[in-house]
Design an enzyme around this catalytic site. Structure first.
Site, short mmCIF file in Angstrom:
data_model
loop_
_atom_site.label_atom_id
_atom_site.label_comp_id
_atom_site.label_asym_id
_atom_site.label_seq_id
_atom_site.Cartn_x
_atom_site.Cartn_y
_atom_site.Cartn_z
N ASP A 154 0.89 -1.15 0.00
CA ASP A 154 0.00 0.00 0.00
C ASP A 154 0.93 1.21 0.00
OD1 ASP A 154 -2.03 1.83 0.13
OD2 ASP A 154 -3.11 0.84 1.75
C1 BGC Z 1 -4.90 3.45 0.16
C2 BGC Z 1 -5.03 2.50 -1.02
C3 BGC Z 1 -4.84 3.26 -2.29
C4 BGC Z 1 -3.48 3.96 -2.28
C5 BGC Z 1 -3.20 4.77 -3.53
C6 BGC Z 1 -3.62 4.26 0.11
O1 BGC Z 1 -3.61 5.23 1.09
O2 BGC Z 1 -4.95 2.73 1.37
O3 BGC Z 1 -6.28 1.88 -1.00
O4 BGC Z 1 -4.96 2.41 -3.40
O5 BGC Z 1 -3.45 4.84 -1.16
O6 BGC Z 1 -4.00 5.88 -3.59
#
Ligand code: BGC
Length: 758
Positions: A231
């Protein structure tokens, strides 16, 4: 022809390989120009594209391109329609092709452990089977276009509170039965090109460092073939990550970690083969996109808007209806609540989409020339005390109307990525207005726009409630179609609405500790808990009404016997006994009738949605195998169902089971047993291999017992004795003089032999 990625990796320098394992910037992987390896782009998701062209920032402050906002997962799960979500995936896949996006960052499948999790709107369900089936269908849809997906957030990211550092503390059984199966089903049935590991720790180890999670469970047990990425910012120890099976670090800024990988290889701490392995896994996905990319696909926003409307109409859940719905268009109708003109249709955070257009229920009513008056009543995006003048206007309008439709819900600020809800309440102003209006007009209908359950103290005072969730940019038109009966509601709840948040099983352990989050309720999540406690809920998992009625009958199974390797087909007839065409959601639950300790009363193991015309009968078919009967037995590290009886329960809601049958299961798996004096008589009785020994032993013990000869009316009769010694370790039989040393040895020898030990 498919690019030979192994060959490419052989030509890469160690530095090039290390750098390929880290993103170039927020949304791109790195290119290796010397070898012609292109970078590829990804974007959030999951229910539409959030492609940021210019200055990237993942919180979405900078606008992304105009895209189509489909219903969020809280809504699509309620459709119980895998075919439909598959088509939504195909549409999103085509949009990605048109925008040259190789991966869409979704679906998000974390289990709704608590109604308070700020991101519940992005997640499918409290039930892992439903979440897994919806996810697999979505992934197959997107990936049919050779565009990848990223199933997230793996794993046990069920809250936003300290989400980047908190440790989710759960037993293996709890993980395997509740928090993993959505990922597992998706991996087995759709092989998502990427998996996004979560920020949090799991039992003390960050997901991004967790070899057990990323290699043992994901690859060895489930057969995963794609690559794992972090993530955004979830990396911990980059070198350990490579060992654990974490291939790609996102988002960008990875130079120092790339250097650490190089150094670790050079000083012998990291095997270069593991870096090669990571690169091969990444490049396989990169080239699956570029080698197969279909050119010339256009992003038809208008056509996809229409798809978004049609999908939203499949998702709406009719929670209550005393007959007022569908609305009679000839009646005088008043809409109250700002959501009628500005619906809340998506959540905040990384999934936020810059929608190409949004239609409100009021726009749709006007476009169709409906006889509708509108009073704002309360603001859509604020939680502030009621405005007395607006309330008076609403009450006056309600008094003069035949029917009132109140558009209520949660403002953006209450539910979003990054933080959890403090309670399950709707803004007080809305509750007050609903109660006041319902008091003057008994034909009051409430339409809800929210991403997760709310407390509805007025539920018994209104005539109908239609849950539209966060239904995407077409939610207004879909609501209009459902309210006026142009479409028949067919959504069913993918989560329980408890009476009060305090009733939720995670309540005492949710957001109480910034360091550790204890999943003490174990497998009793959602209806598994409420069922077991026989606790009344506002609306049960699986509940949903229709403008017609259905009758389920003729439950039949292809065999009433099952073994480890066999499958059973379960068929049910669905008759439409009403006067309009509608769709029913048939749900199949399984329950263990063998008195196995610590199991939910029943668990969802199959479902089917079917459209039936008035008077018509259709048959639905579902299939189950031994896994559907099993729990995760930690003692053998495997799924296990004891031989014996299981019930199959069929209904249209977890609290409306109308058909039931039993099957007999026989397994060859043996649950390991201790083979020493601590073994209890009860444990021996429960195991078919040792039960005959215990029967024989009981006979002898009764003869030797000081109470032998006592009849049922005396202090300790035979039945009582049996019950008493159930929990008695066999070593104690000796203390009570029921067996001597020699007999004790013989007994343990017989148990050993029965368990197949030397
Ligand atoms: C989120 C993800 C997301 C990523 C990119 C993170 O903070 O938890 O779900 O895909 O950011 O935006």
């Amino acid at each position: 022809m498919a690019t030979d990625v192994k060959k490419l990796v052989e030509q890469m320098t160690l530095e090039e390989k290390a750098s390929l394992c880290g993103g170039d910037d927020f949304w791109h992987t790195k290119a290796v120009e010397r070898l012609g390896i292109p970078k590829f782009m990804m974007s959030d998701g999951p229910h539409g594209l959030r492609k940021q062209d210019m200055e990237a920032d993942h919180l979405g402050v900078n606008d992304s391109i105009k895209a189509v906002c489909f219903p969020a997962a809280c809504a699509t799960a309620s459709s119980f329609d895998t075919e439909m979500i598959g088509k939504m995936g195909e549409a999103i896949g085509d949009e990605c092709l048109a925008e040259d996006l190789s991966i869409v960052l979704g679906p998000a499948v974390n289990i709704k452990r608590s109604p308070l999790c700020g991101r519940n709107f992005e997640y499918f369900s409290e039930d892992p089977y439903l979440a897994g089936k919806m996810a697999a269908a979505y992934i197959n849809g997107v990936q049919s276009r050779h565009v990848g997906t990223s199933i997230k957030h793996f794993a046990l990211n069920n809250q936003e509170y300290f989400r980047m550092s908190n440790s989710s503390e759960a037993s293996e059984r709890t993980m395997r039965e509740i928090y993993f199966p959505a990922f597992e089903i998706a991996v087995r049935e759709s092989q998502p090109k990427t998996v996004m590991c979560s920020y949090n720790k799991i039992n003390g180890t960050y997901a991004s460092d967790n070899e057990w999670l990323l290699t043992k469970v994901l690859r060895d047990d489930w057969g995963y073939e794609g690559f794992v990425m972090t993530d955004w910012g979830a990396v911990d120890d980059r070198v350990q990550g490579i060992r654990a099976g974490l291939e790609l670090e996102m988002p960008g800024n990875t130079a120092s970690n790339d250097a650490k990988i190089v150094e670790a290889v050079k000083n012998g701490e990291l095997d270069e083969k593991l870096v090669d392995r990571s690169c091969e896994r990444i490049l396989k996905v990169v080239y699956d996109y570029f080698d197969n990319k279909k050119e010339g696909v256009v992003f038809d926003r208008d056509a996809d808007h229409e798809k978004a409307v049609a999908i939203a109409a499949e998702c709406g859940v009719l929670l209550e209806n005393d007959g007022i719905l569908p609305l009679d268009a000839s009646k005088k109708i008043v809409y109250i609540g700002e959501y009628a003109e500005a619906p809340r249709y998506q959540g905040g955070g990384s999934s936020h989409i810059n929608s190409s257009k949004v239609t409100s229920a009021l726009d749709s009513a006007k476009a169709k020339g409906r006889n509708v008056e509108y009073v704002k009543g309360f603001p859509a995006q604020k939680d502030e005390p009621i405005d007395k003048a607006e309330l008076d206007k609403a009450i006056a309008a309600a008094k003069g109307a035949d029917v009132v439709v109140i558009f209520a819900g949660l403002p953006d600020v209450i539910e979003s990525e990054g933080y959890d809800r403090a309670n399950m309440n709707m803004p007080e102003a809305q509750n007050e207005l609903i109660e006041a209006v319902a008091a003057v007009n008994s034909n009051t209908v409430v339409v809800l726009h929210n991403g997760s359950p709310v407390e509805t103290p007025w539920a018994d005072d209104v005539a109908a409630i239609l849950e539209m969730y966060l239904g995407g940019q077409g939610v207004g038109e879909a609501t209009d179609q459902l309210l006026y009966g142009e479409k028949n509601p067919s959504g069913h709840l993918a989560e329980t609405f408890p009476m009060r948040v305090q009733d939720n099983p995670s309540y005492l352990n949710f957001n109480t500790d910034p360091v550790k989050c204890y999943y003490n309720e174990g497998v009793y999540v959602g209806y598994r808990y409420y069922d077991k406690k026989m606790m009344p809920v506002r609306w049960a998992f699986g509940h949903g009404l229709s403008y017609t009625t259905f009758e389920l009958s003729n439950l039949r199974v292809s065999s009433d016997k099952m073994t480890d390797d066999s499958k059973i087909t379960v068929c049910v007839d669905v008759k439409n006994t009403g006067s309009v065409t509608g769709k029913e959601v048939v749900q199949l639950y399984v329950g263990d009738l063998n008195g196995t300790f610590d199991r939910p009363v029943k668990e969802l193991k199959g479902f089917a949605k079917v459209e039936v015309a008035p008077g018509e009968t259709k048959t639905v078919e579902m299939e189950i195998c031994s896994r559907a009967l099993s729990y995760f037995e930690e003692a053998i590290g495997d799924w296990f169902a004891p031989s014996g009886k299981y019930e199959l329960l069929v209904g249209n809601s977890s609290d409306n089971i109308t058909l039931r049958t039993e099957i007999e299961f026989e397994t060859k798996k043996i649950r390991p047993m201790r083979c020493d004096g601590s073994l209890t008589v009860g444990e021996m009785m429960a195991n078919p291999a040792t039960a005959p020994i215990v029967a024989e032993m009981m006979k002898k013990a009764q003869e030797n017992s000081p109470f032998a000869g006592a009849d049922e009316n005396e202090a300790i009769g035979n039945e009582m004795m049996e019950a008493m010694i159930r929990f008695m370790p066999i070593k104690s039989l000796k203390s009570f003089g029921m067996v001597n040393d020699e007999q004790m040895e013989q007994l343990l020898g017989a148990v050993s032999a029965a368990l197949g030990r030397k």
